[in-house]
Design a protein around this motif. Structure first.
Motif, short mmCIF file in Angstrom:
data_model
loop_
_atom_site.label_atom_id
_atom_site.label_comp_id
_atom_site.label_asym_id
_atom_site.label_seq_id
_atom_site.Cartn_x
_atom_site.Cartn_y
_atom_site.Cartn_z
N TYR A 268 -5.76 20.35 15.61
CA TYR A 268 -6.76 20.91 16.53
C TYR A 268 -8.17 20.56 16.09
O TYR A 268 -9.07 20.36 16.91
N GLU A 269 -8.37 20.44 14.76
CA GLU A 269 -9.69 20.12 14.21
C GLU A 269 -9.89 18.62 14.03
O GLU A 269 -10.86 18.19 13.39
N GLY A 270 -9.00 17.81 14.58
CA GLY A 270 -9.18 16.36 14.57
C GLY A 270 -8.72 15.67 13.30
O GLY A 270 -9.10 14.52 13.05
N GLN A 271 -7.90 16.34 12.50
CA GLN A 271 -7.41 15.76 11.26
C GLN A 271 -5.91 15.50 11.36
O GLN A 271 -5.17 16.32 11.89
N THR A 272 -5.47 14.36 10.85
CA THR A 272 -4.06 13.98 10.92
C THR A 272 -3.50 13.75 9.51
O THR A 272 -4.24 13.36 8.60
N PRO A 273 -2.20 13.97 9.33
CA PRO A 273 -1.61 13.83 7.98
C PRO A 273 -1.53 12.38 7.53
O PRO A 273 -1.36 11.47 8.34
N LEU A 274 -1.69 12.20 6.23
CA LEU A 274 -1.60 10.86 5.62
C LEU A 274 -0.25 10.71 4.95
O LEU A 274 -0.05 11.08 3.79
N PHE A 275 0.71 10.20 5.72
CA PHE A 275 2.04 9.91 5.20
C PHE A 275 2.23 8.41 5.15
O PHE A 275 1.58 7.64 5.87
N LEU A 276 3.17 7.97 4.33
CA LEU A 276 3.44 6.55 4.16
C LEU A 276 4.57 6.13 5.09
O LEU A 276 5.61 6.79 5.16
N ASP A 277 4.38 5.01 5.80
CA ASP A 277 5.47 4.42 6.57
C ASP A 277 5.82 3.06 5.98
O ASP A 277 5.18 2.59 5.04
N LYS A 278 6.86 2.42 6.53
CA LYS A 278 7.34 1.16 5.96
C LYS A 278 6.29 0.06 6.01
O LYS A 278 6.15 -0.74 5.08
N LYS A 279 5.52 0.02 7.12
CA LYS A 279 4.50 -1.02 7.27
C LYS A 279 3.42 -0.87 6.19
O LYS A 279 3.03 -1.85 5.54
N GLN A 280 2.94 0.37 6.01
CA GLN A 280 1.91 0.60 4.99
C GLN A 280 2.43 0.28 3.59
O GLN A 280 1.73 -0.31 2.77
N LYS A 281 3.65 0.72 3.33
CA LYS A 281 4.22 0.48 2.00
C LYS A 281 4.27 -1.01 1.70
O LYS A 281 3.93 -1.45 0.59
N LYS A 282 4.69 -1.80 2.70
CA LYS A 282 4.74 -3.25 2.52
C LYS A 282 3.35 -3.81 2.26
O LYS A 282 3.15 -4.65 1.37
N GLN A 283 2.35 -3.32 3.01
CA GLN A 283 0.96 -3.79 2.84
C GLN A 283 0.45 -3.47 1.44
O GLN A 283 -0.21 -4.29 0.80
N ILE A 284 0.74 -2.26 0.97
CA ILE A 284 0.26 -1.83 -0.34
C ILE A 284 0.95 -2.61 -1.46
O ILE A 284 0.30 -3.06 -2.41
N LEU A 285 2.25 -2.80 -1.33
CA LEU A 285 2.99 -3.56 -2.34
C LEU A 285 2.52 -5.01 -2.40
O LEU A 285 2.47 -5.62 -3.46
N GLU A 286 2.13 -5.56 -1.25
CA GLU A 286 1.62 -6.93 -1.21
C GLU A 286 0.29 -7.07 -1.96
O GLU A 286 -0.09 -8.17 -2.36
N LEU A 287 -0.41 -5.94 -2.14
CA LEU A 287 -1.64 -5.94 -2.93
C LEU A 287 -1.34 -5.86 -4.42
O LEU A 287 -2.27 -5.89 -5.24
N GLY A 288 -0.06 -5.73 -4.77
CA GLY A 288 0.31 -5.62 -6.17
C GLY A 288 0.15 -4.21 -6.72
O GLY A 288 0.03 -4.02 -7.93
N ILE A 289 0.16 -3.22 -5.83
CA ILE A 289 -0.05 -1.83 -6.22
C ILE A 289 1.25 -1.06 -6.14
O ILE A 289 1.97 -1.13 -5.13
N GLU A 290 1.57 -0.32 -7.18
CA GLU A 290 2.79 0.49 -7.22
C GLU A 290 2.60 1.76 -6.41
O GLU A 290 1.55 2.42 -6.49
N VAL A 291 3.62 2.14 -5.65
CA VAL A 291 3.58 3.34 -4.81
C VAL A 291 4.40 4.45 -5.46
O VAL A 291 5.57 4.24 -5.82
N ILE A 292 3.80 5.62 -5.61
CA ILE A 292 4.47 6.78 -6.18
C ILE A 292 4.38 7.91 -5.16
O ILE A 292 3.28 8.33 -4.78
N GLN A 293 5.53 8.41 -4.71
CA GLN A 293 5.57 9.49 -3.73
C GLN A 293 6.21 10.74 -4.33
O GLN A 293 7.30 10.67 -4.91
#
Length: 332
Positions: A268-293
């Motif tokens: 309602y206040e214009g804020q949305t949750p920041l969750f990881l999806d497969k596309k983002q995970k692939k993009q982040i891994l391609e940067l050489g960055i490890e993902v920890i959830q």
């Protein structure tokens, strides 16, 4: 030997993380942005020409070993008169700044008084202001105006600039970064708490050249105006674009679901949750960055925040793994 951990940012997210980390036997440093120009800090900047104390105050309180009543006093905001909206802690720092004529010394003195576990350092001792270049080409002056102007003009931030652009870092900040085992960016407002630190001369370069493990702690939600519509990857890309150097080795992301009633309030206040999806995970891994959830959130007074104990545990586990990696490399 104590682990040396440096947390870079500003705002309530940084202070919340420090509350958890202070419980470990570590050499802890908070590096804090000096770009705040709103609220009580902004008034003190204008009226007596001191550097903004608000984020410094929050970090000092988070790291202090004081009774709850004293913390309540330090965070108390006056409700009436010319002091309306001003916090007692800000005035305490302002008084010490005037007594000693030195903001650095004022921080040191209040840290002694409040038995702070660690160091709190301003990223610079120079008077700085933020300028946002918006996607529509317009410029917005002042940290406190940026999010609202993004809303008013229905646009996004393209780039954040410092004015003046050539300010020097506080020397001890560079020293602490150089000697850190772990460097943490965030959590906190992307363009007004995290990135401003990286624009101060040599800070991003020092992070890049440090042998420390560099960790970005993702926010839980977007911020209306400042990061409306952003993904986790958008946040990370903005940090990397502004720093120029590849300064993120790992990203820590919340995976715990948000209760529906709390989520609806934020939506309602214009804020949305920041969750990881497969596309983002692939993009982040391609940067050489490890993902920890991990499950990292808690709810306090109907507000979503990082659980300071859980996020600190994740960071300390990474510190232990760093030790194991160094031992294995020495054996090889």
């Amino acid at each position: 030997m104590k682990k040396k951990i440096t947390v870079i940012g500003g705002g309530t997210g940084q202070a919340n993380l420090l509350r958890g980390l202070k419980n470990y036997n570590i050499d802890l440093t908070a590096v804090v942005t000096m770009a705040d120009d709103g609220g009580g800090s902004g008034k003190l900047r204008q009226e007596i020409g001191m550097l903004p104390p608000g984020d410094i105050r929050n970090c000092i309180i988070a790291l202090s070993d004081i009774e709850p009543a004293m913390e309540t006093l330090m965070q108390h905001r006056f409700k009436e008169g010319s002091l309306k909206g001003q916090s007692f802690g800000n005035l305490f720092l302002a008084a010490l700044n005037e007594i000693y004529g030195d903001f650095e010394l004022a921080i040191s003195k209040i840290s002694e008084i409040l038995a702070v576990r660690g160091r709190v350092l301003p990223v610079t001792l120079e008077d700085i202001h933020l300028v946002a270049k918006l996607a529509n080409g317009n410029l917005v002056n002042g940290e406190s105006n940026i999010a609202q102007e993004c809303i008013n003009q229905s646009t996004r931030i393209d780039k954040i600039l410092l004015r003046p652009s050539n300010v020097d870092a506080f020397p001890e900040v560079i020293d602490r970064i150089n000697n850190s085992d772990i460097i943490v960016l965030g959590p906190g407002s992307l363009y007004t708490s995290i990135i401003p630190n990286l624009l101060v001369a040599d800070v991003a370069k020092a992070i890049y050249e440090s042998k420390a493990v560099k960790i970005y702690v993702s926010n839980i939600m977007t911020e209306y105006g400042e990061t409306t519509g952003y993904s986790i990857y958008n946040h990370m890309k903005a940090i990397l674009d502004h720093s120029i150097f590849p300064i993120i080795d790992k990203v820590i992301i919340n995976k715990k679901d948000i209760p529906g009633n709390i989520l609806q309030k934020y939506l309602y206040e214009g804020q949305t949750p920041l969750f990881l999806d497969k596309k983002q995970k692939k993009q982040i891994l391609e940067l050489g960055i490890e993902v920890i959830q991990e499950d990292l959130i808690t709810i306090k007074n109907e507000l979503l925040i990082h659980d300071s104990d859980k996020i600190s545990n994740v960071i300390m586990d990474l510190a232990k793994k760093t030790d194991s990696s160094k031992i294995n490399q020495s054996i090889l």
